[in-house]
Design a protein around this motif. Sequence first.
Motif, PDB file in Angstrom:
ATOM      1  N   PRO A  33       0.956  -1.336   0.035  1.00 47.39           N
ATOM      2  CA  PRO A  33       0.020   0.232  -0.034  1.00 47.39           C
ATOM      3  C   PRO A  33       0.936   1.283  -0.078  1.00 47.39           C
ATOM      4  CG  PRO A  33      -0.367  -1.327   1.878  1.00 47.39           C
ATOM      5  CD  PRO A  33       0.701  -2.043   1.089  1.00 47.39           C
ATOM      6  N   SER A  34       0.301   2.187  -0.561  1.00 49.13           N
ATOM      7  CA  SER A  34       1.185   3.620  -0.641  1.00 49.13           C
ATOM      8  C   SER A  34       0.318   4.712  -0.262  1.00 49.13           C
ATOM      9  CB  SER A  34       1.785   3.557  -1.990  1.00 49.13           C
ATOM     10  OG  SER A  34       0.904   3.862  -3.158  1.00 49.13           O
ATOM     11  N   ILE A  35       0.819   6.001   0.099  1.00 51.13           N
ATOM     12  CA  ILE A  35       0.113   6.928   0.077  1.00 51.13           C
ATOM     13  C   ILE A  35       0.975   8.183  -0.414  1.00 51.13           C
ATOM     14  CG2 ILE A  35       0.842   7.294   2.501  1.00 51.13           C
ATOM     15  CD1 ILE A  35      -1.716   8.733   3.150  1.00 51.13           C
ATOM     16  N   MET A  36       0.462   9.176  -0.791  1.00 52.48           N
ATOM     17  CA  MET A  36       1.302  10.347  -1.460  1.00 52.48           C
ATOM     18  C   MET A  36       0.783  11.496  -0.517  1.00 52.48           C
ATOM     19  SD  MET A  36       1.451  10.457  -5.318  1.00 52.48           S
ATOM     20  CE  MET A  36      -0.186   9.821  -5.890  1.00 52.48           C
ATOM     21  N   GLY A  37       1.909  12.454  -0.523  1.00 49.56           N
ATOM     22  CA  GLY A  37       1.790  13.878  -0.005  1.00 49.56           C
ATOM     23  C   GLY A  37       2.974  14.564  -0.165  1.00 49.56           C
ATOM     24  N   ILE A  38       2.595  15.786   0.377  1.00 50.04           N
ATOM     25  CA  ILE A  38       3.875  16.976   0.552  1.00 50.04           C
ATOM     26  C   ILE A  38       4.153  17.080   1.833  1.00 50.04           C
ATOM     27  CG2 ILE A  38       4.151  19.532  -0.172  1.00 50.04           C
ATOM     28  CD1 ILE A  38       3.219  17.862  -2.593  1.00 50.04           C
ATOM     29  N   VAL A  39       5.730  17.042   1.772  1.00 51.13           N
ATOM     30  CA  VAL A  39       6.497  17.381   2.909  1.00 51.13           C
ATOM     31  C   VAL A  39       6.344  18.540   3.662  1.00 51.13           C
ATOM     32  CG1 VAL A  39       8.704  16.986   4.108  1.00 51.13           C
ATOM     33  CG2 VAL A  39       8.191  15.474   2.220  1.00 51.13           C
ATOM     34  N   LYS A  40       5.714  18.649   4.836  1.00 48.60           N
ATOM     35  CA  LYS A  40       5.373  19.884   5.390  1.00 48.60           C
ATOM     36  C   LYS A  40       6.418  20.534   6.680  1.00 48.60           C
ATOM     37  CE  LYS A  40       1.782  20.935   3.242  1.00 48.60           C
ATOM     38  NZ  LYS A  40       2.133  22.271   2.428  1.00 48.60           N
ATOM     39  N   ASP A  41       7.005  18.980   7.080  1.00 43.74           N
ATOM     40  CA  ASP A  41       8.073  19.193   8.208  1.00 43.74           C
ATOM     41  C   ASP A  41       8.938  18.048   8.102  1.00 43.74           C
ATOM     42  OD1 ASP A  41       9.357  20.159  10.591  1.00 43.74           O
ATOM     43  OD2 ASP A  41       7.859  19.420  11.781  1.00 43.74           O
ATOM     44  N   THR A  42      10.060  18.076   8.440  1.00 48.06           N
ATOM     45  CA  THR A  42      11.288  17.223   8.636  1.00 48.06           C
ATOM     46  C   THR A  42      11.781  17.111  10.035  1.00 48.06           C
ATOM     47  OG1 THR A  42      13.025  18.482   7.786  1.00 48.06           O
ATOM     48  CG2 THR A  42      12.074  17.482   6.096  1.00 48.06           C
ATOM     49  N   ASN A  43      12.351  15.867  10.257  1.00 55.93           N
ATOM     50  CA  ASN A  43      12.971  15.587  11.648  1.00 55.93           C
ATOM     51  C   ASN A  43      14.102  14.599  11.399  1.00 55.93           C
ATOM     52  OD1 ASN A  43      13.212  14.069  14.253  1.00 55.93           O
ATOM     53  ND2 ASN A  43      11.804  15.879  14.899  1.00 55.93           N
ATOM     54  N   ASP A  44      14.628  14.106  12.309  1.00 52.83           N
ATOM     55  CA  ASP A  44      15.753  13.368  12.124  1.00 52.83           C
ATOM     56  C   ASP A  44      15.114  11.787  12.310  1.00 52.83           C
ATOM     57  OD1 ASP A  44      18.041  14.737  11.958  1.00 52.83           O
ATOM     58  OD2 ASP A  44      18.264  14.585  14.366  1.00 52.83           O
ATOM     59  N   ASN A  45      13.897  11.607  12.782  1.00 52.75           N
ATOM     60  CA  ASN A  45      13.179  10.435  12.821  1.00 52.75           C
ATOM     61  C   ASN A  45      11.876  10.385  11.942  1.00 52.75           C
ATOM     62  OD1 ASN A  45      15.223   9.368  14.830  1.00 52.75           O
ATOM     63  ND2 ASN A  45      13.991  10.791  16.319  1.00 52.75           N
ATOM     64  N   TYR A  46      11.449  11.463  11.393  1.00 56.09           N
ATOM     65  CA  TYR A  46      10.097  11.289  10.739  1.00 56.09           C
ATOM     66  C   TYR A  46      10.011  12.539   9.845  1.00 56.09           C
ATOM     67  CZ  TYR A  46       8.324  14.713  13.847  1.00 56.09           C
ATOM     68  OH  TYR A  46       8.153  15.949  14.953  1.00 56.09           O
ATOM     69  N   ILE A  47       8.967  12.136   8.954  1.00 52.36           N
ATOM     70  CA  ILE A  47       8.648  13.482   8.161  1.00 52.36           C
ATOM     71  C   ILE A  47       7.037  13.747   8.308  1.00 52.36           C
ATOM     72  CG2 ILE A  47      10.332  13.567   6.234  1.00 52.36           C
ATOM     73  CD1 ILE A  47       8.485  12.057   4.616  1.00 52.36           C
ATOM     74  N   LYS A  65      16.873  -0.113   2.368  1.00 50.56           N
ATOM     75  CA  LYS A  65      17.983   1.151   2.381  1.00 50.56           C
ATOM     76  C   LYS A  65      18.099   1.610   1.203  1.00 50.56           C
ATOM     77  CE  LYS A  65      17.997  -0.332   6.472  1.00 50.56           C
ATOM     78  NZ  LYS A  65      17.264   0.434   7.649  1.00 50.56           N
ATOM     79  N   ASP A  66      17.707   1.203   0.249  1.00 51.81           N
ATOM     80  CA  ASP A  66      17.607   2.191  -1.097  1.00 51.81           C
ATOM     81  C   ASP A  66      16.677   3.092  -1.252  1.00 51.81           C
ATOM     82  OD1 ASP A  66      19.741   0.329  -2.147  1.00 51.81           O
ATOM     83  OD2 ASP A  66      18.044  -0.799  -3.238  1.00 51.81           O
ATOM     84  N   SER A  67      15.958   3.375  -0.114  1.00 51.61           N
ATOM     85  CA  SER A  67      14.971   4.592  -0.072  1.00 51.61           C
ATOM     86  C   SER A  67      15.580   5.834   0.453  1.00 51.61           C
ATOM     87  CB  SER A  67      14.042   3.974   1.159  1.00 51.61           C
ATOM     88  OG  SER A  67      12.869   5.036   1.207  1.00 51.61           O
ATOM     89  N   ILE A  68      15.011   6.740   0.047  1.00 49.78           N
ATOM     90  CA  ILE A  68      15.322   8.255   0.116  1.00 49.78           C
ATOM     91  C   ILE A  68      15.006   8.554   1.633  1.00 49.78           C
ATOM     92  CG2 ILE A  68      15.008  10.637  -0.280  1.00 49.78           C
ATOM     93  CD1 ILE A  68      14.482   9.756  -3.422  1.00 49.78           C
ATOM     94  N   THR A  69      15.610   8.984   2.442  1.00 46.63           N
ATOM     95  CA  THR A  69      15.337   9.548   3.934  1.00 46.63           C
ATOM     96  C   THR A  69      15.629  10.859   4.119  1.00 46.63           C
ATOM     97  OG1 THR A  69      17.335   8.487   4.771  1.00 46.63           O
ATOM     98  CG2 THR A  69      15.482   7.142   4.810  1.00 46.63           C
ATOM     99  N   ASN A  70      16.048  11.531   2.987  1.00 49.42           N
ATOM    100  CA  ASN A  70      16.470  13.009   3.498  1.00 49.42           C
ATOM    101  C   ASN A  70      15.632  13.894   2.302  1.00 49.42           C
ATOM    102  OD1 ASN A  70      17.733  15.517   3.868  1.00 49.42           O
ATOM    103  ND2 ASN A  70      19.725  15.097   2.735  1.00 49.42           N
ATOM    104  N   PHE A  71      14.688  14.707   2.974  1.00 53.69           N
ATOM    105  CA  PHE A  71      13.773  15.499   2.096  1.00 53.69           C
ATOM    106  C   PHE A  71      13.863  16.862   2.384  1.00 53.69           C
ATOM    107  CE2 PHE A  71      12.211  11.078   2.663  1.00 53.69           C
ATOM    108  CZ  PHE A  71      11.812  10.805   1.639  1.00 53.69           C
ATOM    109  N   SER A  72      13.250  17.628   1.611  1.00 50.23           N
ATOM    110  CA  SER A  72      13.148  19.101   1.840  1.00 50.23           C
ATOM    111  C   SER A  72      11.382  19.371   1.902  1.00 50.23           C
ATOM    112  CB  SER A  72      13.574  20.100   0.533  1.00 50.23           C
ATOM    113  OG  SER A  72      15.033  19.489   0.521  1.00 50.23           O
ATOM    114  N   ILE A  73      11.259  20.608   2.666  1.00 52.07           N
ATOM    115  CA  ILE A  73      10.003  20.793   2.717  1.00 52.07           C
ATOM    116  C   ILE A  73       9.535  21.127   1.388  1.00 52.07           C
ATOM    117  CG2 ILE A  73       8.148  22.622   3.667  1.00 52.07           C
ATOM    118  CD1 ILE A  73      10.083  22.372   6.362  1.00 52.07           C
ATOM    119  N   GLY A  74       8.318  20.788   0.847  1.00 55.19           N
ATOM    120  CA  GLY A  74       7.667  20.923  -0.393  1.00 55.19           C
ATOM    121  C   GLY A  74       7.773  19.678  -1.470  1.00 55.19           C
ATOM    122  N   ASP A  75       8.749  18.815  -1.041  1.00 53.23           N
ATOM    123  CA  ASP A  75       8.765  17.620  -1.715  1.00 53.23           C
ATOM    124  C   ASP A  75       7.607  16.945  -1.839  1.00 53.23           C
ATOM    125  OD1 ASP A  75      11.620  18.182  -2.234  1.00 53.23           O
ATOM    126  OD2 ASP A  75      12.354  16.833  -0.889  1.00 53.23           O
TER     127      ASP A  75
END
Length: 113
Positions: A33-47, A65-75
Amino acid sequence: MKKLIALVLVLVCILSLVGCNNRSMNYIIENEPSIMGIVKDTNDNYILIENEDDQYRVSLNVENKDSITNFSIGDEVVVYYDGNIAESDPMQINTVYAITLKTPANRTENDKS
């Protein structure tokens, strides 16, 4: 005695293979299952992502581990998870298999640059 040693070795090999749950990114994208959304806040442990339905706190403890875990607000991101969402405020997705970047914050899908 040799049969016992051989049996133990076979059992160890089988158990080690069962413990390996390395699903490929393609498998996760096609089957989870998946869900889409816009990043509103980032933290070391969650977005924190938001879509037309609600806001979701998404764990960055990602299985693949190939997944992206570094995001910017608005992604704009796609989160692949186990299907369970904790009903809190904001909603929480704790078991995350992968996160992919759909559209970076600094451009839109129509940009040619």
